[in-house]
Design a protein around this motif. Structure first.
Motif, PDB file in Angstrom:
ATOM      1  N   TRP B  97       6.868  -2.772  -4.328  1.00 46.39           N
ATOM      2  CA  TRP B  97       8.215  -3.572  -3.970  1.00 46.39           C
ATOM      3  C   TRP B  97       7.098  -4.538  -3.445  1.00 46.39           C
ATOM      4  O   TRP B  97       8.261  -5.648  -3.870  1.00 46.39           O
ATOM      5  N   ARG B  98       6.512  -4.556  -2.832  1.00 48.79           N
ATOM      6  CA  ARG B  98       5.568  -6.031  -2.407  1.00 48.79           C
ATOM      7  C   ARG B  98       6.145  -7.107  -3.138  1.00 48.79           C
ATOM      8  O   ARG B  98       6.059  -8.158  -3.037  1.00 48.79           O
ATOM      9  N   MET B  99       5.823  -6.471  -4.504  1.00 47.26           N
ATOM     10  CA  MET B  99       5.103  -7.549  -5.551  1.00 47.26           C
ATOM     11  C   MET B  99       6.399  -8.102  -6.028  1.00 47.26           C
ATOM     12  O   MET B  99       6.488  -9.473  -6.163  1.00 47.26           O
ATOM     13  N   ARG B 102       7.993 -10.388  -3.066  1.00 47.91           N
ATOM     14  CA  ARG B 102       7.386 -11.197  -2.344  1.00 47.91           C
ATOM     15  C   ARG B 102       6.462 -12.315  -3.194  1.00 47.91           C
ATOM     16  O   ARG B 102       6.482 -13.280  -3.148  1.00 47.91           O
ATOM     17  N   VAL B 103       5.944 -12.040  -4.321  1.00 50.37           N
ATOM     18  CA  VAL B 103       4.993 -12.577  -5.208  1.00 50.37           C
ATOM     19  C   VAL B 103       5.334 -13.798  -5.482  1.00 50.37           C
ATOM     20  O   VAL B 103       6.798 -12.898  -6.561  1.00 50.37           O
ATOM     21  N   THR B 104       5.440 -15.176  -5.546  1.00 53.44           N
ATOM     22  CA  THR B 104       6.458 -15.361  -6.639  1.00 53.44           C
ATOM     23  C   THR B 104       5.254 -16.431  -7.609  1.00 53.44           C
ATOM     24  O   THR B 104       4.440 -15.956  -7.319  1.00 53.44           O
TER      25      THR B 104
END
Lengths: 332, 185
Positions: B97-99, B102-104
């Motif tokens: 989910w965070r990947m 959040r991660v560009t």
């Protein structure tokens, strides 16, 4: 005698207490079918049980969904976190003594730092260090963020004209708020990594340095001063002898340690073991040199060394045997 | 036998229906609640229970299942174990989910950041939640933080705090109660 109203309140409070117990019990590893049967019976025993549990569940899911944001709010002020700043040293500037005092209080309170521009105070130096298996999220005063991997030490020093982080051996992700007037510089492995508003990962191991950029533009400068500019998706690895290698990577893979997993592409088992030994207190050892070079490709979820090895042994001819001092890997 | 006592609002089941399937229909919501504490979202819990349904439906009708509910909970807990083993269906702890949010990846700033006013509301809410955690007694707050926010298992949290796993569980149970009472609107 208690009134019916008091009875109702105490019944609800009782149901909520029990709901908390069930949430705690069911949220952990190793929940069994028998737990389920018992839970089912409790749920059915009274309508207020179901209501209390649902309420508690909704709140827990909200904490799950907002975990990162809540941690960011907690990080500066919470003394009970896994890693605490080991020292906050302040150099008092004679001219700005008054401001320096205010700044010190702000840091002690962990609140006003965002309101009070840090550069009004003298340079602030804070040291953060993580041990084995510890990660630390640090929200810096200017909105920049720092994620420290295990066994990493960072000395953060903010002054009027510059933001500087000295990274000793270890790895960290930097998410930097751009400020043209105050460049953000990371010192690692004898080099300087200078960002221009970006997110990047720095890994320093004795004299070796790896910098990976997810967003923005980063400049890596050697001692001579001539720098290399990195764009998103680029990685610069510099070995002990100072030879640099530029490669294209998926930054998400490099950044994955923050998310509790590591990604490998045909890297030797020895590297995986070295990384695990930084992540966990329980150490792993390769007993047979013949297996040290086995190539590993895949995503490793960091739950525990024994669980990681149990999964790896399904794919590789290896066997993990626990001993007194370490988990010992041998050929199967 | 205790297991035979159905829920008060027990659904009507047609005679001749596979008892396991009938038990599934009666227990479906409870199974979701059972799984949801660990998988950390209702949607994932519902997905898993849907998988369970497919498994149940694929079984040969068995008139001989003595304790269908027990079997269902056992299957559900096994599915949950599989779920946590599977990297493809990574849960939040695994960071999918965070990947995603959040991660560009290569390119410009493609992070799906919320609009400024939304971000403010988000921040206020996060602050409110953080304050509630801070207001907990220190050990309780720490256990909650390690397990619920930092994603450690209770055993890992126990090790980090130097207390027993049971104690961590008790801290978390009490923390949940406190937090619900404080944050109830």
């Amino acid at each position: 005698m208690t009134s019916p109203m008091e009875n109702l309140v105490s019944r609800e409070s009782q149901a909520l207490a029990e709901a908390g117990v069930w949430i705690a019990r069911l949220a952990d590893e190793g929940v069994s079918g028998d737990d389920g049967l018992e839970f089912d019976a409790w749920l059915m025993a009274a309508p207020q049980n179901r209501a209390a549990y649902s309420q508690a569940l909704v709140l827990c899911h909200e904490f799950d969904a907002r975990a990162e944001a809540v941690l960011a709010e907690l990080a500066p002020a919470d003394p009970g976190q896994t890693v605490v700043p080991i020292s906050v040293v302040r150099r008092r500037s004679p001219v700005r003594g008054w401001w320096a005092g205010v700044g010190g209080m702000a840091i002690a309170a962990g609140l006003a730092v965002a309101v009070l521009p840090a550069y009004l105070a003298g340079p602030t130096i804070a040291t953060y260090a993580t041990g084995k298996g510890q990660h630390q999220h640090i929200a810096l005063a200017d909105g920049s963020k720092l994620d420290l991997d295990a066994e990493t030490k960072a000395v953060v020093s903010y002054s009027r004209g510059e933001r500087r982080v000295a990274l000793s051996d270890g790895q960290a992700i930097f998410d930097v708020t751009h400020d043209a007037a105050r460049p953000f510089v990371v010192e690692a492995a004898g080099r300087q990594v200078r960002d221009l508003g970006t997110q990047f990962d720095v890994k320093a191991k004795s004299r070796e340095l790896t910098v990976t950029v997810a967003r923005g533009l980063v400049e890596v400068a050697g001692t001579s001063g001539r720098g290399v500019q990195l764009a998103p998706g680029q990685r610069l690895s510099i070995d002990k002898s100072g030879v640099g290698r530029l490669s294209a990577v998926d930054p998400a893979e490099t950044f994955s340690w923050r998310l509790g997993r590591l990604v490998y592409r045909a890297q030797p088992l020895a590297d995986v073991v070295a990384d695990l030994n930084r992540q966990f207190v329980q150490q792993t050892e390769i007993a047979d040199p013949a297996i040290a070079g086995l190539p590993i490709t895949g995503v490793i979820v960091l739950d525990s060394p024994s669980a990681v090895m149990a999964r790896l042994s399904l794919m590789l001819p290896i066997k993990a045997v626990p001993s007194d001092r370490a988990l010992v890997l041998t050929r199967r | 036998m205790a297991l035979a006592s159905g829920p008060p609002e027990s659904r009507q089941t047609e005679p001749g229906v596979d008892p396991l399937l009938a038990a599934f229909l009666e227990t479906r919501e409870n199974l979701i609640l059972f799984l949801a504490a660990r998988v950390r979202s209702m949607a994932t819990a519902e997905d898993l229970v849907q998988d369970l349904f497919l498994k149940v439906a694929a079984l040969e009708p068995q008139a001989e299942v003595r304790a269908p509910k027990a079997l269902l909970y056992r299957m559900a807990s096994n599915l949950m174990v599989d779920h946590f083993r599977s990297v493809q269906r990574a849960s939040r702890r695994d960071g999918q989910w965070r990947m995603d949010t959040r991660v560009t990846l290569a390119g410009l700033d493609v992070v799906s950041e919320p609009a400024a006013d939304e971000a403010l509301v988000e921040k206020q809410r996060a602050r409110l939640l953080a304050e509630a955690v801070t207001a907990l007694p220190p050990q309780m707050g720490r256990a909650f933080r390690l397990h619920k926010l930092e994603g450690l298992s209770q055993a890992e949290a126990a090790e980090a705090m130097g207390i027993s796993r049971k104690m961590v569980e008790a801290h978390i149970a009490a923390a949940v109660k406190h937090l619900v009472q404080r944050l109830r609107t």
